[in-house]
Design an enzyme around this catalytic site. Structure first.
Site, PDB file in Angstrom:
ATOM      1  N   HIS A 122       7.936  -4.576   1.611  1.00  0.00           N
ATOM      2  CA  HIS A 122       7.255  -3.947   2.079  1.00  0.00           C
ATOM      3  C   HIS A 122       6.310  -4.351   2.156  1.00  0.00           C
ATOM      4  CE1 HIS A 122       5.363   0.114   2.048  1.00  0.00           C
ATOM      5  NE2 HIS A 122       3.848  -0.659   1.911  1.00  0.00           N
ATOM      6  N   GLU A 123       5.636  -6.087   1.647  1.00  0.00           N
ATOM      7  CA  GLU A 123       4.861  -6.369   2.475  1.00  0.00           C
ATOM      8  C   GLU A 123       4.795  -7.358   3.211  1.00  0.00           C
ATOM      9  OE1 GLU A 123       1.960  -5.197   1.080  1.00  0.00           O
ATOM     10  OE2 GLU A 123       2.324  -4.092  -0.269  1.00  0.00           O
ATOM     11  N   HIS A 182       5.066  -5.424   6.245  1.00  0.00           N
ATOM     12  CA  HIS A 182       4.070  -5.624   6.986  1.00  0.00           C
ATOM     13  C   HIS A 182       3.113  -6.743   8.055  1.00  0.00           C
ATOM     14  CE1 HIS A 182       2.205  -1.501   6.062  1.00  0.00           C
ATOM     15  NE2 HIS A 182       2.290  -1.613   4.397  1.00  0.00           N
ATOM     16  N   GLU A 190       3.806   2.085   7.532  1.00  0.00           N
ATOM     17  CA  GLU A 190       3.847   2.388   6.785  1.00  0.00           C
ATOM     18  C   GLU A 190       5.050   2.716   6.351  1.00  0.00           C
ATOM     19  OE1 GLU A 190       2.856   2.502   2.722  1.00  0.00           O
ATOM     20  OE2 GLU A 190       1.564   1.523   3.960  1.00  0.00           O
ATOM     21  N   HIS A 230       0.188   6.315   3.390  1.00  0.00           N
ATOM     22  CA  HIS A 230       0.984   7.125   2.777  1.00  0.00           C
ATOM     23  C   HIS A 230       2.097   8.059   2.811  1.00  0.00           C
ATOM     24  CE1 HIS A 230      -1.223   3.148   1.715  1.00  0.00           C
ATOM     25  NE2 HIS A 230       0.393   2.640   1.405  1.00  0.00           N
TER      26      HIS A 230
HETATM   27  N1  ASN Z   1       0.302  -1.391  -1.604  1.00  0.00           N
HETATM   28  C1  ASN Z   1      -0.201  -1.490  -0.506  1.00  0.00           C
HETATM   29  C2  ASN Z   1       0.239  -0.318   0.584  1.00  0.00           C
HETATM   30  O1  ASN Z   1       1.047  -1.980   1.237  1.00  0.00           O
HETATM   31  C3  ASN Z   1      -1.969  -1.197   0.268  1.00  0.00           C
HETATM   32  C4  ASN Z   1      -2.301  -0.628   1.134  1.00  0.00           C
HETATM   33  O2  ASN Z   1      -2.521   0.750   0.507  1.00  0.00           O
HETATM   34  N2  ASN Z   1      -2.480  -1.224   2.211  1.00  0.00           N
HETATM   35  O3  ASN Z   1       0.838   0.379   1.375  1.00  0.00           O
HETATM   36 ZN    ZN Z   2       1.657  -0.282   2.876  1.00  0.00          ZN
END
Ligand code: ASN
Ligand code: ZN
Length: 356
Positions: A164-165, A168, A188, A257
């Site tokens: 997931h990260e 991003h 997201e 989210h």
């Molecule tokens: N863990 C979260 C995400 O990657 C951090 C955030 O709120 N951006 O979405």
């Molecule tokens: Zn995220």
């Protein structure tokens, strides 16, 4: 000293003992994978020790080192303990295993190299902050920080969360979807899709496919949850009590989210299909209707279409309606105008109340 790429053994917290690519420098082993990525800060993919520096101003610290090429103890980090002994190394093993799988799924399934597509190396810093219940991609360093977990989570280095990260980072380098409103939900969702497909890649045994014989779990963060409830349910987002299952005009007002939910469900339908006669959780409740019955096209094709749309078609202001149209175009480019894949995209979006 000459650098030598070697393979070590890591005791991970969620995936048992795993092979990890490390580097021997003189007589010291470094958690530097020089077989993946070039350039960047370390000339390869690295895991560093943030050593409890604060989330508000994190210091990534330096690369993990060890006197042997056996790392970690597979156990949850004890709060306040050493970040460098076997227990402290486990967070680093988790991170490197997630990173290796994310990188390989991008390369072998999507033909995409690292976060930027140019194979630039990045790194993950573990042990950020204290009892930190989060993980994040940081656009400044184009690196990632992973918490040890506190009241809600164990170490946040499960494969789906690392994936997931890292995804991003891909979005940051490509569409750069604005992190609010509908585009934020899509940002997201792209990371949830990337995380789930990375988990699928690992489950499939690193074979170059994201179709595991055991299927997916279609949830985010099952392993890291102390309560046993995952963070997000891709197959039915409303199970979290906050996310809607379908698009509506008020979606743009939600936390990103939660506004991710309908697109996650679209991806689930695109891959797995839906059966309007089934009463299972997987298929029920689209507003007050059943989704249209449709045949899924499988993870590999669904992931390729989504990734092409996000990296080549979307802009920072893409919303759900725009995403639907660009997904159709991406499917037509990959599989043909009038292809069953393009039809499946239309049906999957129609099932979340976007288009027909
Ligand atoms: N863990 C979260 C995400 O990657 C951090 C955030 O709120 N951006 O979405
Ligand atoms: Zn995220």
């Amino acid at each position: 000293d000459a650098l030598q790429s070697v393979v070590g053994s890591g005791k991970s917290q969620y995936n048992g003992t795993v092979p990890i690519n490390t580097t021997l420098v003189g007589s010291t082993y470094q958690m530097l994978d020089s077989t993946r990525g070039v350039g960047g800060k370390y000339g390869g993919m690295a895991i560093t020790n943030a050593n409890h520096s604060p989330e508000s101003n994190p210091n990534p610290g330096t690369i993990y080192t060890n006197s042997t090429n056996t790392w970690g103890d597979g156990q949850q980090y004890i709060n306040g303990g050493s970040t460098t002994n076997a227990n402290g190394q486990t967070a680093a093993v988790n991170a490197l295993w997630g990173l290796m799988n994310t990188y390989d799924a991008m390369k072998n399934v999507l033909g995409w190299q690292s976060l930027d597509g140019n194979n630039t190396s990045t790194y993950i810093a573990v042990h950020v902050d204290n009892q930190y219940d989060n993980a994040f991609f940081e656009p400044g360093c184009k690196c990632m920080y992973i918490g040890d977990g506190g009241t809600s989570f164990y170490n946040l280095g499960s494969i789906d969360v690392i994936g997931h990260e890292m995804h991003h980072g891909v979005t940051d380098a490509t569409s750069n979807l604005t992190y609010s409103g509908e585009s934020g939900g899509l940002n997201e969702s792209s990371s949830d899709i990337g995380g789930e497909m990375t988990e699928a890649y690992a489950r499939a045994g690193g074979t170059g496919s994201v179709i595991p014989a055991t299927g997916n779990d279609w949830v985010m963060g099952r392993e890291i949850s102390r309560s046993g409830s995952p963070l997000r349910y891709m197959y039915k987002p409303s199970k979290d009590g906050q996310s809607p299952n379908a698009w509506s005009t008020s979606l743009k007002n939600l936390n990103v989210h939660y506004s991710s939910g309908p697109n996650n469900r679209m991806f689930y339908f695109l891959s797995q299909g839906s059966n309007s006669s089934s009463s299972s959780d997987y298929y029920s409740q689209y507003l007050n209707q059943q989704p249209l019955a449709m045949t899924g096209i499988g993870n590999d094709k669904a992931f390729r279409i989504w990734f092409r749309a996000n990296t080549q078609k979307f802009t920072s202001s893409t919303n759900y309606a725009d995403a639907r149209n660009k997904m159709v175009t991406a499917a037509e480019e990959l599989y043909g105008v009038g292809s069953k894949e393009a039809t499946a995209v239309k049906r999957a979006y129609a099932a979340i109340n976007v288009g027909t």
